[in-house]
Each structure stands twice: as structure tokens, then as C-alpha cells.
Write an enzyme that holds these catalytic residues in place. Structure first.
Site, short mmCIF file in Angstrom:
data_model
loop_
_atom_site.label_atom_id
_atom_site.label_comp_id
_atom_site.label_asym_id
_atom_site.label_seq_id
_atom_site.Cartn_x
_atom_site.Cartn_y
_atom_site.Cartn_z
N ARG A 164 0.94 -1.35 0.11
CA ARG A 164 -0.12 -0.01 0.16
C ARG A 164 0.82 1.14 -0.04
O ARG A 164 0.35 2.40 -0.15
CB ARG A 164 -0.86 0.04 1.36
CG ARG A 164 -2.05 -1.04 0.95
CD ARG A 164 -2.75 -1.32 2.31
NE ARG A 164 -2.08 -2.40 3.02
CZ ARG A 164 -2.54 -2.71 4.29
NH1 ARG A 164 -3.61 -2.30 4.87
NH2 ARG A 164 -1.66 -3.69 5.00
N GLN A 187 11.58 -15.34 6.46
CA GLN A 187 10.10 -15.92 5.88
C GLN A 187 10.32 -15.69 4.57
O GLN A 187 10.21 -14.40 3.85
CB GLN A 187 9.24 -15.00 6.59
CG GLN A 187 7.57 -15.71 6.36
CD GLN A 187 6.54 -14.60 6.44
OE1 GLN A 187 6.59 -13.40 6.65
NE2 GLN A 187 5.35 -15.11 6.21
C1 UD1 Z 1 -3.31 -6.91 10.81
C2 UD1 Z 1 -4.02 -7.67 11.33
C3 UD1 Z 1 -5.33 -6.90 11.43
C4 UD1 Z 1 -4.98 -5.92 12.46
C5 UD1 Z 1 -3.90 -5.12 12.10
C6 UD1 Z 1 -3.36 -3.95 12.90
C7 UD1 Z 1 -3.73 -9.87 10.07
C8 UD1 Z 1 -4.10 -10.71 9.11
N1 UD1 Z 1 -4.53 -8.67 10.32
O1 UD1 Z 1 -3.50 -6.38 9.63
O2 UD1 Z 1 -6.32 -7.79 12.25
O3 UD1 Z 1 -6.19 -5.20 12.77
O4 UD1 Z 1 -2.82 -5.77 11.53
O5 UD1 Z 1 -2.38 -3.09 12.58
O6 UD1 Z 1 -2.77 -10.03 10.66
N2 UD1 Z 1 3.90 -9.44 7.71
C9 UD1 Z 1 5.13 -10.59 7.81
N3 UD1 Z 1 4.92 -11.56 7.14
C10 UD1 Z 1 3.80 -11.66 6.00
C11 UD1 Z 1 2.65 -10.71 6.13
C12 UD1 Z 1 2.96 -9.64 7.11
O7 UD1 Z 1 5.90 -10.37 8.59
O8 UD1 Z 1 3.65 -12.49 5.47
C13 UD1 Z 1 4.34 -8.24 8.79
C14 UD1 Z 1 4.08 -6.87 8.00
O9 UD1 Z 1 5.43 -6.66 7.58
C15 UD1 Z 1 3.66 -6.08 9.06
C16 UD1 Z 1 2.65 -6.79 9.89
O10 UD1 Z 1 3.00 -8.42 9.62
O11 UD1 Z 1 4.57 -5.57 9.88
C17 UD1 Z 1 1.39 -6.82 9.70
O12 UD1 Z 1 1.01 -7.02 8.44
P1 UD1 Z 1 0.09 -6.19 7.77
O13 UD1 Z 1 -0.01 -6.61 6.05
O14 UD1 Z 1 0.27 -4.75 7.84
O15 UD1 Z 1 -1.24 -6.60 8.41
P2 UD1 Z 1 -2.61 -5.40 8.36
O16 UD1 Z 1 -3.39 -5.45 7.15
O17 UD1 Z 1 -2.26 -4.16 9.02
MG MG Z 2 -0.27 -3.26 9.27
#
Ligand code: UD1
Ligand code: MG
Length: 480
Positions: A27, A86
């Protein structure tokens, strides 16, 4: 801080902190990984690590890295935390699956999000203490948001602390979207129960990812308790998923920094107009005028005044220093009682002595200036060593560069350099020597000497009238 850290106090319950930081940050539409974007002068992830390190030692912190992992590791290398790779990134649940081996020695894991930098140590501690006190399989840190759009919603069983499930915005029904209690993305888990059940996660959702949030439903089905505890300050959970969110977090963080400095006795006339990075230190009774930027590793003493439109970056400013408007100070040291500006530029490696005056349009680079010395107007001082009580006249230039190498200018104590002088380095001006105005000095000047390096003035008396007369004669028409 060791006594505050969990490992020391609870040998029977080893606590790890996992920070999820592998995502790309689609995003943000950026080449830089999301967690390296900066707010308050530091990367999102660096802020989270600072807070986590207040709770457990760095050796018990694991950052999950994936997208541009090399860059993320490099940026956080000095913190001493661990990194887990990962690859590919298949969701927040998958991030915890890859951490399985790393977590084996632990009883409890607190999971933080690398894109939510406002989280404070006290909040992590409250989440952990709640989890340890109630011992469920999973504790969710929730928050009540006026506008919950974009966040996962917490579905409670009635009014109890028990959670049934977390439903992501994309999968939420219209009725679920009306729920204001959101998932912060911070959790505490029992490690054995997480490890035992995490393989039950499925990726049958709009993104085809394994959501860590689905662990609430998984535990629920296994009849293991899932609790949620509400954050006292919902601002702490704000995530920087979009440019607009990053700017909002940056603004809030900087305002909080200004308020913290004010609480310590610093006057900041217009906090909204100032840009002060989170690690900056300012002493009491210092006044910061509107539109000032204090950046990076900067320390400013007490009773200073930093006037408008000045920028101070990675510098040490001692007590009672005045920085007049429009000055730029980079990687430099300024001793007590010095006066800079307006429009002074200190480039890296400058050291301005006690009570020295560096004035309008003076550029200083890699130069030490002694106690009480003055260079007040339109001057360049580069690669120079200047003693105490020296007066540098307006328009003085150290010619430090010969086209291929830099050379040093040494000006000893008590020297007077007349205006518009050029000092061709390498050169030494001995103690108490004088250089006449407009001199070009190419040879060393011994102690107490006067050096003049300019053409002698000639005078032609009556020259103006004589010229006028001859011009008038030449312009008379012939025969008139
Ligand atoms: C996530 C939560 C959502 C919550 C929100 C709060 C999930 C599915 N949803 O959404 O319920 O309200 O955070 O901010 O978890 N990341 C990894 N590996 C991956 C994917 C993501 O390490 O494969 C990390 C990202 O870098 C990030 C964090 O996990 O720092 C959260 O991921 P993001 O994609 O931002 O989740 P949200 O859509 O914000
Ligand atoms: Mg997030």
C-alpha cells in the site's frame, strides 16, 4: 533496566518477543520495505525494537524478515536482535510458522507488528502481565477506535473477555463492520499451544494468506481460552500501512516529543511547526522558536535559543548558545556561550569554541575555532585550525583545495585577518600576527608580523577633472 526485563524475573517462564517485519508494504507503493520507512526520524521497526528491548533482552527478540531482508537486517544490525527469514511471505500466521524453531526454548511469546511504531513498553508489559496472570492460549491487545475501518474486528462472546474470533475487514459482514473493538496486531501466546495448533491455519481468504488472527478461531474450536485486553491508549496501535498513515503517525510522534521536552522545561513556541526527532535531547530553559528542525543524534544544552528556520543535525550544542535564524548545523560541536548566525552553515567536523561568534553567511567545514574567536561576515573556513581570540575579517577565504587535494590552514592565537583576505593553504599564521585587508597570503606569517599581499595603492590627483576636460574637447563638433 535489567530488573524490569522478564527473563531475569521469571526464570520459569521464558518470554520471547517476535516482531513481524517481513511484509512488502504494497500500500506504500515504495521500493523501500515498509518497516524501514521513517517516522519521528527513525524507521518504524527501530521504534518497535526500542520498546521491545525494554521488556526482554535483545537476544530474546526475533524480527521476522523477508521482503528486502538484507536491507532490514543491515538497518537493525547493531541492535543485537535475532532475525528469522520468511520466504515467501504468506501472511502473519505463516510468519509465526517460520519462527517455530526459534521459539522452542520459550514458554510465552509476545507478538508485535513491525509497522506499528507507537507501541510503548508499558503497554507491552501490561499485555504480558495480563497474559501471564490469566494463562490463556492467546491474548489479543484490542483497542476501541472511533473509526475502525481497515482493522480486524474482535468478536467477543457476549460482554466477556472471551474472544470467539477476529474477522478481517475484507471478510467482515456489514454488522461486524460496526464493531469498534479492533485487533491491534499485538498478541501474547502460550508457545506450546501455539506450536501445537498453528498448522490448523488455512489460507482460504481473499488474500490466500495464513492469518495469525485466525488463531483465535482455531483455539476456540480446540476449547482453549482466548482473551482480549483493551489498550489504554489506542494511538499506540496505529499502523503505518499507507503514506497518509505514516504522516499521521509522524505528526503524532513529533507532537508527543515536543510535549515531552516541554515537560522537561524546554519552551517550544509552535510545536506543530517544529520537526524534532525522537532521540534528540534538549536541556531546560532552552527556547525553540517556530519552524526549527532538530534531527538525528542531536543534543542541545540548557539556556540556549534556537531561532526560526534553523536546522541542527547530529550535533552537540553546549549551554547558553544562541543560534540565530536560518542556520544549518551538521555533525558539529558548538561550545558554551557561542553565537551563530543568522545564516551560518556549519558543515561536518566543525568545532566552535566557547563564546565564539560565527555570523552572517559564514561557512565552516572541518574546522576548529578557538575560544572567543570571531568570523562574523561572508567567510569560508575549511580544513582550518583557528586559535583563541582570533578575528577573521569579512570576506576571508581559506583556499583549501588545489584541484586535487585538501590542505590545512593554521591560524594561531590572537591573529587578526583583515577583510577580503585569501589564505592559500597549506599555510600557518603565527600568534598575534596581522594580515592586511585584501591580501592574498601564500607564505607562512611568523609570530607578531604584519603580512601584506596586495598591490600598493597609487593616487592620481585631479584625474577626474582632467578626464572630463579631455572628453568634452573630443566631443565638440568639428568647426563649431
Ligand atoms: C493486521 C491484522 C489486523 C489488525 C492490523 C493491525 C492480520 C491478518 N491482520 O492487518 O487484524 O487489525 O494488523 O495493524 O494479521 N508480515 C510478515 N509476513 C507476512 C505478512 C505480514 O511479517 O507474510 C508483517 C508485516 O510486515 C507487518 C505485519 O506483519 O509488519 C502486519 O502485516 P500487515 O500486512 O500490515 O497487516 P494488516 O493488514 O495491517
Ligand atoms: Mg499493518
Amino acid at each position: 533496566m535489567a530488573k524490569a526485563k522478564h527473563r531475569a524475573g521469571a526464570a520459569s517462564n521464558r518470554v520471547a518477543i517476535v516482531i513481524m517485519a517481513a511484509g512488502k508494504g504494497t500500500r506504500l507503493k515504495s521500493k523501500l520495505p515498509k518497516v524501514l520507512h521513517e517516522v519521528g526520524g527513525k524507521s518504524l521497526l527501530a521504534h518497535v525494537v526500542v520498546s521491545a528491548a525494554q521488556i526482554v533482552p535483545a537476544s530474546d527478540i526475533f524480527a521476522i524478515v523477508g521482503h528486502e531482508a538484507y536491507l532490514v537486517r543491515k538497518a537493525l544490525d547493531k541492535t543485537g536482535i535475532n532475525f528469522v527469514h520468511q520466504q515467501p511471505q504468506q501472511g502473519t500466521g505463516h510468519a509465526l510458522m517460520v519462527a517455530r524453531n526459534a521459539l522452542k526454548p520459550y514458554d510465552t511469546v509476545v507478538v508485535l507488528s513491525g509497522d506499528a511504531p507507537m507501541i510503548q513498553p508499558a503497554t507491552i508489559r501490561r499485555l504480558l502481565d495480563f497474559h501471564l496472570a490469566h494463562a490463556p492460549a492467546m491474548t489479543i491487545l484490542s483497542a476501541n477506535l472511533h473509526d475502525p475501518t481497515g482493522y480486524g474486528r474482535v468478536l467477543r462472546r457476549g460482554k466477556s473477555a472471551q474472544v470467539q474470533a477476529i474477522v478481517e475487514e475484507k471478510s467482515a459482514s456489514p454488522a461486524q463492520k460496526l464493531i469498534n473493538e479492533i485487533n491491534s496486531g499485538f498478541y501474547a501466546f502460550s508457545v506450546p499451544q501455539l506450536q501445537q495448533h498453528i498448522d490448523r491455519l488455512q489460507n482460504n481468504n481473499p488474500h490466500g494468506e495464513f492469518y495469525l488472527t485466525d488463531m483465535a478461531g482455531v483455539f476456540q474450536k480446540a476449547k482453549l481460552p482466548v482473551l482480549a485486553t483493551e489498550a489504554e491508549n489506542p494511538h499506540e496501535i496505529l499502523g503505518g500501512n499507507t503514506r497518509a498513515e505514516l504522516v499521521q503517525i509522524d505528526r503524532e510522534m513529533r507532537l508527543a516529543k515536543c510535549l515531552a521536552l516541554m515537560a522537561e522545561g524546554v519552551t517550544i513556541f509552535s510545536p506543530q511547526s517544529c520537526v524534532i526527532d525522537s532521540d534528540v535531547v534538549v536541556g531546560s530553559d532552552t527556547v525553540i522558536e517556530p519552524f526549527v528542525q532538530l534531527l538525528g543524534d542531536t543534543k542541545i544544552g540548557s539556556n540556549c535559543r534556537v531561532r526560526s528556520y534553523s536546522i541542527v543535525e547530529n550535533s552537540r550544542i553546549a549551554d547558553r548558545v544562541t543560534i540565530r535564524p536560518g542556520s544549518l548545523i551538521e555533525d558539529s560541536i558548538v561550545q558554551a556561550n557561542a553565537i551563530l548566525g543568522p545564516y551560518t552553515h556549519l558543515r561536518p567536523g566543525s568545532d566552535i569554541g566557547e563564546g565564539a561568534h560565527i555570523g552572517n553567511f559564514v561557512e565552516v567545514k572541518k574546522t576548529r575555532i578557538g575560544k572567543g574567536s570571531k568570523a562574523n561576515h561572508l567567510t569560508y573556513l575549511g580544513d582550518a585550525e583557528i586559535g583563541e581570540g582570533v578575528n577573521i575579517g569579512a570576506g576571508t577565504i581559506t583556499c583549501n583545495y588545489d584541484g586535487s587535494a585538501k590542505h590545512e590552514t593554521i591560524i594561531e592565537d590572537g591573529v587578526f585577518i583583515g577583510s577580503d583576505s585569501t589564505l592559500v593553504a597549506p599555510i600557518r599564521i603565527g600568534p598575534n600576527a596581522y594580515v592586511g585587508a585584501a591580501s592574498c597570503i601564500t607564505d607562512d606569517v611568523p609570530q607578531g608580523a604584519l603580512a601584506l599581499g596586495r598591490a600598493r595603492q597609487t593616487l592620481k590627483k585631479g584625474w577626474v577633472a582632467a578626464r572630463k576636460k579631455s572628453r568634452n574637447a573630443a566631443s565638440k563638433p568639428a568647426g563649431a
